[in-house]
Scaffold this motif. Structure first.
Motif, PDB file in Angstrom:
ATOM      1  N   GLU A  86       0.952  -1.081  -0.346  1.00  0.00           N
ATOM      2  CA  GLU A  86      -0.071   0.033   0.287  1.00  0.00           C
ATOM      3  C   GLU A  86       1.343   1.714  -0.237  1.00  0.00           C
ATOM      4  O   GLU A  86       0.512   2.225  -0.547  1.00  0.00           O
ATOM      5  CB  GLU A  86      -0.676   0.045   1.316  1.00  0.00           C
ATOM      6  CG  GLU A  86      -2.343  -1.111   0.895  1.00  0.00           C
ATOM      7  CD  GLU A  86      -3.024  -1.018   2.008  1.00  0.00           C
ATOM      8  OE1 GLU A  86      -2.726   0.185   2.700  1.00  0.00           O
ATOM      9  OE2 GLU A  86      -3.941  -2.103   2.111  1.00  0.00           O
ATOM     10  N   LEU A  87       2.039   1.460   0.891  1.00  0.00           N
ATOM     11  CA  LEU A  87       3.277   2.056   0.452  1.00  0.00           C
ATOM     12  C   LEU A  87       4.138   2.064  -0.589  1.00  0.00           C
ATOM     13  O   LEU A  87       4.569   3.559  -0.967  1.00  0.00           O
ATOM     14  CB  LEU A  87       3.644   2.169   1.842  1.00  0.00           C
ATOM     15  CG  LEU A  87       3.101   2.217   2.543  1.00  0.00           C
ATOM     16  CD1 LEU A  87       3.966   2.612   4.100  1.00  0.00           C
ATOM     17  CD2 LEU A  87       2.026   4.248   3.363  1.00  0.00           C
ATOM     18  N   ARG A  88       4.031   1.892  -1.604  1.00  0.00           N
ATOM     19  CA  ARG A  88       4.699   1.346  -2.323  1.00  0.00           C
ATOM     20  C   ARG A  88       4.734   2.183  -3.724  1.00  0.00           C
ATOM     21  O   ARG A  88       6.085   3.763  -3.606  1.00  0.00           O
ATOM     22  CB  ARG A  88       4.892   0.455  -3.259  1.00  0.00           C
ATOM     23  CG  ARG A  88       5.660   0.392  -4.192  1.00  0.00           C
ATOM     24  CD  ARG A  88       5.502  -1.449  -5.075  1.00  0.00           C
ATOM     25  NE  ARG A  88       6.348  -1.689  -3.974  1.00  0.00           N
ATOM     26  CZ  ARG A  88       7.199  -2.577  -3.569  1.00  0.00           C
ATOM     27  NH1 ARG A  88       8.120  -1.789  -4.100  1.00  0.00           N
ATOM     28  NH2 ARG A  88       7.392  -3.457  -2.791  1.00  0.00           N
ATOM     29  N   GLU A  89       3.508   3.181  -3.656  1.00  0.00           N
ATOM     30  CA  GLU A  89       3.216   4.666  -4.763  1.00  0.00           C
ATOM     31  C   GLU A  89       3.719   5.690  -4.122  1.00  0.00           C
ATOM     32  O   GLU A  89       4.203   6.709  -4.422  1.00  0.00           O
ATOM     33  CB  GLU A  89       1.907   4.431  -5.205  1.00  0.00           C
ATOM     34  CG  GLU A  89       0.873   4.825  -3.791  1.00  0.00           C
ATOM     35  CD  GLU A  89      -0.455   5.030  -4.274  1.00  0.00           C
ATOM     36  OE1 GLU A  89      -0.465   5.965  -4.777  1.00  0.00           O
ATOM     37  OE2 GLU A  89      -0.891   3.882  -4.251  1.00  0.00           O
ATOM     38  N   TYR A  90       3.981   5.399  -3.190  1.00  0.00           N
ATOM     39  CA  TYR A  90       4.226   6.859  -1.606  1.00  0.00           C
ATOM     40  C   TYR A  90       5.965   6.653  -1.785  1.00  0.00           C
ATOM     41  O   TYR A  90       6.611   7.679  -0.570  1.00  0.00           O
ATOM     42  CB  TYR A  90       3.677   6.325  -0.326  1.00  0.00           C
ATOM     43  CG  TYR A  90       2.449   7.244  -1.189  1.00  0.00           C
ATOM     44  CD1 TYR A  90       1.777   8.003  -1.573  1.00  0.00           C
ATOM     45  CD2 TYR A  90       1.689   5.788  -0.467  1.00  0.00           C
ATOM     46  CE1 TYR A  90       0.292   8.201  -1.138  1.00  0.00           C
ATOM     47  CE2 TYR A  90       0.137   5.908  -0.620  1.00  0.00           C
ATOM     48  CZ  TYR A  90      -0.437   7.053  -1.240  1.00  0.00           C
ATOM     49  OH  TYR A  90      -1.961   6.958  -1.649  1.00  0.00           O
ATOM     50  N   ASN A  91       6.766   5.786  -2.298  1.00  0.00           N
ATOM     51  CA  ASN A  91       8.477   6.011  -1.739  1.00  0.00           C
ATOM     52  C   ASN A  91       8.350   5.818  -0.286  1.00  0.00           C
ATOM     53  O   ASN A  91       9.274   5.975  -0.010  1.00  0.00           O
ATOM     54  CB  ASN A  91       9.016   6.928  -2.863  1.00  0.00           C
ATOM     55  CG  ASN A  91      10.732   6.890  -2.916  1.00  0.00           C
ATOM     56  OD1 ASN A  91      11.173   5.538  -2.979  1.00  0.00           O
ATOM     57  ND2 ASN A  91      11.516   7.747  -2.115  1.00  0.00           N
ATOM     58  N   VAL A  92       7.480   4.796   0.524  1.00  0.00           N
ATOM     59  CA  VAL A  92       7.737   4.561   1.637  1.00  0.00           C
ATOM     60  C   VAL A  92       7.804   3.078   1.432  1.00  0.00           C
ATOM     61  O   VAL A  92       7.623   2.070   0.990  1.00  0.00           O
ATOM     62  CB  VAL A  92       6.423   4.442   1.923  1.00  0.00           C
ATOM     63  CG1 VAL A  92       6.890   4.442   3.756  1.00  0.00           C
ATOM     64  CG2 VAL A  92       6.313   6.056   2.212  1.00  0.00           C
ATOM     65  N   ALA A  93       9.498   2.964   2.383  1.00  0.00           N
ATOM     66  CA  ALA A  93       9.606   1.319   1.828  1.00  0.00           C
ATOM     67  C   ALA A  93       8.982   0.438   3.812  1.00  0.00           C
ATOM     68  O   ALA A  93       9.517   1.034   4.323  1.00  0.00           O
ATOM     69  CB  ALA A  93      11.393   0.166   1.885  1.00  0.00           C
ATOM     70  N   VAL A  94       8.682  -0.790   3.458  1.00  0.00           N
ATOM     71  CA  VAL A  94       8.531  -1.110   4.502  1.00  0.00           C
ATOM     72  C   VAL A  94       9.540  -2.556   4.653  1.00  0.00           C
ATOM     73  O   VAL A  94       9.049  -3.577   3.763  1.00  0.00           O
ATOM     74  CB  VAL A  94       7.068  -2.019   4.918  1.00  0.00           C
ATOM     75  CG1 VAL A  94       6.398  -2.285   6.776  1.00  0.00           C
ATOM     76  CG2 VAL A  94       6.075  -0.370   4.525  1.00  0.00           C
ATOM     77  N   VAL A  95      10.107  -3.783   6.337  1.00  0.00           N
ATOM     78  CA  VAL A  95      10.095  -4.764   5.378  1.00  0.00           C
ATOM     79  C   VAL A  95      10.822  -5.209   7.056  1.00  0.00           C
ATOM     80  O   VAL A  95      10.565  -4.085   8.388  1.00  0.00           O
ATOM     81  CB  VAL A  95      12.009  -4.569   5.481  1.00  0.00           C
ATOM     82  CG1 VAL A  95      12.366  -4.037   3.754  1.00  0.00           C
ATOM     83  CG2 VAL A  95      12.818  -3.803   6.151  1.00  0.00           C
ATOM     84  N   SER A  96      10.625  -6.997   6.574  1.00  0.00           N
ATOM     85  CA  SER A  96      11.298  -7.674   8.265  1.00  0.00           C
ATOM     86  C   SER A  96      12.241  -7.436   8.820  1.00  0.00           C
ATOM     87  O   SER A  96      12.780  -7.829   7.348  1.00  0.00           O
ATOM     88  CB  SER A  96       9.539  -8.754   7.980  1.00  0.00           C
ATOM     89  OG  SER A  96       8.771  -8.243   8.827  1.00  0.00           O
ATOM     90  N   LEU A  97      12.856  -7.405   9.862  1.00  0.00           N
ATOM     91  CA  LEU A  97      14.658  -8.056   9.847  1.00  0.00           C
ATOM     92  C   LEU A  97      14.683  -9.276  10.587  1.00  0.00           C
ATOM     93  O   LEU A  97      13.508  -8.692  11.472  1.00  0.00           O
ATOM     94  CB  LEU A  97      14.914  -6.422  10.199  1.00  0.00           C
ATOM     95  CG  LEU A  97      16.341  -6.641  10.017  1.00  0.00           C
ATOM     96  CD1 LEU A  97      16.972  -7.105   9.210  1.00  0.00           C
ATOM     97  CD2 LEU A  97      17.174  -5.241  10.741  1.00  0.00           C
TER      98      LEU A  97
END
Length: 279
Positions: free
Chosen positions: A192-203
């Motif tokens: 959902e955040l990809r179009e806003y250039n916001v990255a989300v990951v699990s580490l």
């Protein structure tokens, strides 16, 4: 080493342990780091371990960043909302959110009920509730408040600190289910955040030399362990990468990311990435 001068970060649950190490790793890169937790004075923690949010903030500042301690119970939505209002008012932006706070395993190294459990049916029901309320839900709520700030600036990084238990059957039902939920949440948020250039990951960290682990060091093989600050250095390197969106939605192993970005631990070593079977 990554350079994060001018960057604003929030690390939840950073009085000690992995959270503290992450704050230090971001601080040494020059970031302004908001540090949350409930321990504001020595001896008042829910666990028999050292560390306060103020001690972490002071250590961040000594390393070259700017540490800001904020007492926050992440199961209280009003306190979390006020935390983000403060960040917006004081900084006008948020570049990095690290969802590290967790609940349900406060007494893991105290030799209490954990050593007597023989199955999920013998564990206290509160284990499930705390893992999801003070863990998964706390990560969701913080991300809900962080997203508008990051969307407005069209950049950002959200990191859920998770673990290999999400992909194993033998690490406890509540813990495994909660970590798997964290991973899926990161993947769906990334979409959902990809179009806003916001990255989300699990580490996934490896075996981290936290205060709790070192308290029970005789039970661990520390030959391939990681300092808490190593995890912070890995996140700093990921945050500084202008092409970090290529990792968005993924489950990342900290030691493998360290190899990609040439990150070294504070002892001069680079831990070897472990596999799901080894964790």
């Amino acid at each position: 080493m990554a350079v994060l001068t001018g960057t604003v970060a929030l690390v939840t649950g950073a009085s000690r342990g992995v959270g503290k190490g992450i704050a230090l790793g971001l601080g040494e890169a020059g970031a302004t780091v908001y540090i949350t937790g409930r321990t504001v004075a020595a001896g008042q923690a829910a666990v028999d371990l050292p560390g306060t949010i103020h001690e972490t903030a002071e250590a961040v500042t000594r390393l070259g960043g700017r540490g800001i301690a904020v007492r926050c119970n992440h199961t209280n939505d009003d306190e979390v909302r006020e935390l983000f209002r403060r960040i917006q008012a004081e900084q006008g932006r948020l570049d990095i959110l690290v969802n590290n706070v967790w609940g349900g395993y406060e007494f893991y190294n105290d030799g209490t009920e954990f050593w007597n459990e023989k199955g999920f049916w013998t564990a206290p029901l509160s284990r499930w509730d705390k893992s999801f309320q003070a863990g998964v839900r706390a990560h969701y709520v913080a991300s809900v408040f962080a997203a508008p700030l990051m969307i407005a600036q069209e950049s950002g990084l959200i990191v859920n600190i998770s673990f290999f238990a999400a992909q194993r059957d033998d690490r406890g039902v509540a813990y495994g289910a909660a970590k798997a939920a964290d991973d899926r949440m990161a993947a769906c948020m990334a979409h959902e955040l990809r179009e806003y250039n916001v990255a989300v990951v699990s580490l996934y960290p490896g075996l981290v030399r936290t205060e709790g682990v070192m308290k029970a060091a005789q039970f661990f093989d520390l030959s391939n362990s990681e300092s808490p600050q190593f995890i912070g250095r890995v996140i700093a390197a990921l945050a500084a990468d202008p092409e970090r969106m290529r990792h968005s939605g993924q489950v990342l192993v900290a030691a493998a990311v360290a190899q990609e970005y040439d990150v070294i631990d504070i002892d001069g070593k680079r831990p070897r990435p472990v596999t799901v079977d080894e964790a």
